[in-house]
Design a protein around this motif. Structure first.
Motif, PDB file in Angstrom:
ATOM      1  N   SER A 156      32.123  43.208 -68.508  1.00 15.95           N
ATOM      2  CA  SER A 156      32.932  42.032 -68.832  1.00 15.95           C
ATOM      3  C   SER A 156      34.019  41.812 -67.791  1.00 15.95           C
ATOM      4  N   VAL A 157      34.671  42.888 -67.369  1.00  8.99           N
ATOM      5  CA  VAL A 157      35.725  42.774 -66.354  1.00  8.99           C
ATOM      6  C   VAL A 157      35.134  42.311 -65.027  1.00  8.99           C
ATOM      7  N   ALA A 158      33.987  42.860 -64.649  1.00  6.88           N
ATOM      8  CA  ALA A 158      33.356  42.455 -63.390  1.00  6.88           C
ATOM      9  C   ALA A 158      32.972  40.978 -63.425  1.00  6.88           C
ATOM     10  N   PHE A 159      32.391  40.541 -64.540  1.00  3.76           N
ATOM     11  CA  PHE A 159      32.065  39.120 -64.694  1.00  3.76           C
ATOM     12  C   PHE A 159      33.331  38.273 -64.627  1.00  3.76           C
ATOM     13  N   GLY A 160      34.367  38.711 -65.346  1.00  2.00           N
ATOM     14  CA  GLY A 160      35.591  37.922 -65.437  1.00  2.00           C
ATOM     15  C   GLY A 160      36.308  37.774 -64.118  1.00  2.00           C
ATOM     16  N   ILE A 161      36.294  38.812 -63.276  1.00  2.00           N
ATOM     17  CA  ILE A 161      36.937  38.728 -61.964  1.00  2.00           C
ATOM     18  C   ILE A 161      36.255  37.674 -61.105  1.00  2.00           C
TER      19      ILE A 161
ATOM     20  N   MET B 229      32.341  36.365 -52.491  1.00  2.00           N
ATOM     21  CA  MET B 229      33.469  37.085 -53.090  1.00  2.00           C
ATOM     22  C   MET B 229      33.017  37.810 -54.348  1.00  2.00           C
ATOM     23  N   ARG B 230      31.784  38.231 -54.365  1.00  2.00           N
ATOM     24  CA  ARG B 230      31.259  38.846 -55.568  1.00  2.00           C
ATOM     25  C   ARG B 230      31.278  40.355 -55.413  1.00  2.00           C
ATOM     26  N   SER B 231      31.661  41.031 -56.500  1.00  3.37           N
ATOM     27  CA  SER B 231      31.799  42.483 -56.454  1.00  3.37           C
ATOM     28  C   SER B 231      30.434  43.142 -56.518  1.00  3.37           C
ATOM     29  N   LYS B 232      30.387  44.410 -56.074  1.00  5.04           N
ATOM     30  CA  LYS B 232      29.126  45.145 -56.105  1.00  5.04           C
ATOM     31  C   LYS B 232      28.640  45.354 -57.522  1.00  5.04           C
ATOM     32  N   THR B 233      29.573  45.505 -58.439  1.00 11.37           N
ATOM     33  CA  THR B 233      29.187  45.673 -59.842  1.00 11.37           C
ATOM     34  C   THR B 233      28.379  44.487 -60.315  1.00 11.37           C
ATOM     35  N   MET B 234      28.839  43.287 -59.928  1.00  6.85           N
ATOM     36  CA  MET B 234      28.137  42.075 -60.339  1.00  6.85           C
ATOM     37  C   MET B 234      26.747  42.011 -59.731  1.00  6.85           C
ATOM     38  N   MET B 235      26.596  42.503 -58.503  1.00  7.00           N
ATOM     39  CA  MET B 235      25.317  42.406 -57.822  1.00  7.00           C
ATOM     40  C   MET B 235      24.232  43.173 -58.564  1.00  7.00           C
TER      41      MET B 235
END
Length: 436
Positions: free
Chosen positions: A25-30, A1-7
């Protein structure tokens, strides 16, 4: 469930050394949010419920087996075989049934769960929007607290310089004890304000860690995409009503409730199935040997009277439709109100920011003039100190308004349901696929 931004962030950057932007920060927080994790789990659960309900479209097969001892005695009291009154009975059977018609219960239930699953997906996106706004707020508050801390440190330093200057003049007999006491009091006030700023910074750091799961290192002031801002409050409200995921989810919940009514009305219809039975038994009713049969039948099961239970369930589901309709209306009103409040805040703070910038410039000019006049004896020390306080307060007010203005823009994006889009944070693919 990890976003592409996080990858890509995980590959390219180390969070222990890299300055973290608002978007990161938002990508990490989600990914870090237990609230989003819980909603994602609920979304997946409803999808599985829909799959389970769809299983009734397929044939149902049941295998039955049994073994045990059996003896038979007739009314006369005699047994079939006095020497051996019982036999070992075995049963083996299979039943295959295909639902043909059940009063539209299955189709209505599958449709209902489909609407609910899609509503849960949109609620998941809405949760991500709200979590993102919380992170934006704490990011800006933490950045503002850092800026105000720097202002407080600068204010303390300037007061300490004046204190040292007055102390030197007093030792030379050029200043009085009252002047020294006055500047000492102002230094204490400035230091107290500094301590309060430090405490606020520590509190916001803890809140940032809780929401993002990362340390707030190297925060930078974000620049929001002004091209996404609506041209008027009416345009903002129109876009919010059309696109906000909470409104769309409420509309789907209403459709799901209507399908529930249709499902409950299936009790007024008969259930028709095609059934295949095959049995292979041995030693049945004390008749030694095989007992086999097979049949295929079209069956009907019609509930003629059940104590008005079906009527009550239909009425109950009809009231849930009214509840869902009221929730949709309430959601639309809340979204409209939130959008209008966010627009008003953004518009008013934009006007206020320019005025406060003028206030800072004017206060600084007055301060410099007072310092020059104090040097030639035309102004008192109190005038200079008051001027410095005025500059400090003007700068603090401007900083507060500047950050509040930026937050108001992101609040407006959130009210319109496009905050994560404005932040360029892409959701995982399973969030984007509409449930059919």
């Amino acid at each position: 469930m990890r976003s592409k931004t996080m990858m890509w962030m995980g590959i390219l950057f180390s969070t222990t050394t890299h300055a973290i932007s608002l978007e990161e920060s938002v990508a990490f927080g989600i990914d870090y949010s237990p609230e989003i994790m819980a909603q994602y789990s609920r979304f997946q659960s409803v999808i599985r419920d829909k799959d389970a309900a769809s299983g009734l479209y397929l044939p149902q097969a049941n295998l039955y087996g049994a073994i045990g001892y059996e003896e038979t005695r007739y009314n006369s009291g005699s047994y079939i075989d006095p020497e051996d009154r019982g036999l070992t009975r075995t049963e083996l059977g299979i039943k295959v049934s295909q639902l043909i018609f059940d009063g539209f219960s299955t189709t209505s239930n599958v449709d209902r769960l489909g609407y609910e699953a899609e509503a849960e997906r949109l609620t998941l996106i809405s949760r991500a929007e709200n979590v993102s706004l919380d992170i934006v707020r704490i990011y800006l508050e933490r950045l503002k607290a850092q800026t105000l801390l720097e202002l407080s440190e600068r204010n303390v330093k300037e007061h300490q310089e004046i204190y040292q200057d007055v102390l030197d003049k007093k030792q030379q007999g050029l200043s009085s004890n009252s002047d020294l006491a006055q500047i000492s009091a102002r230094v204490a006030t400035a230091q107290s304000s500094l301590i309060a700023s430090q405490n606020n910074l520590f509190d916001l750091t803890a809140q940032f860690n809780r929401l993002v799961g990362q340390k707030p290192k190297g925060l930078v002031h974000p620049n929001f995409d002004g091209a996404l801002l609506p041209s008027s409050v009416d345009v903002a409200k129109s876009q919010a009503i059309e696109n906000h995921p909470e409104i769309l989810a409420a509309m789907l919940d209403l459709e799901a409730a209507r399908k529930e009514v249709r499902r409950e009305k299936s009790g007024y219809y008969p259930e028709i199935k095609l059934e295949l039975h095959a049995n292979k038994n041995d030693n049945v009713s004390n008749a030694e040997g095989p007992d086999e049969d097979a049949r295929i039948m079209l069956t009907m099961d019609y509930d003629l009277f059940n104590g008005f239970s079906t009527d009550s369930r239909v009425e109950s589901s009809a009231w849930r439709v009214e509840e869902a309709r009221a929730i949709r209306i309430r959601t639309e009103r809340e979204v409209t109100e939130g959008t209008e409040l966010a627009w008003n805040a953004y518009d008013m703070l934009d006007k206020q920011k320019s005025l406060l910038q003028q206030n800072v410039d004017a206060a600084k000019i007055a301060e410099l003039g007072y310092i020059q006049q104090f040097a030639v004896g035309r102004r008192s020390l109190l005038d200079v100190l008051d001027a410095k306080v005025e500059v400090f307060l003007a700068r603090r007010n401007y900083v507060n308004t500047k950050f509040d203005h930026t937050l108001a823009a992101y609040r407006l994006f959130n009210a319109m349901g496009i905050l994560t889009y404005a932040l360029r944070v892409e959701h995982p693919e399973e969030w984007q696929e509409e449930v059919k």
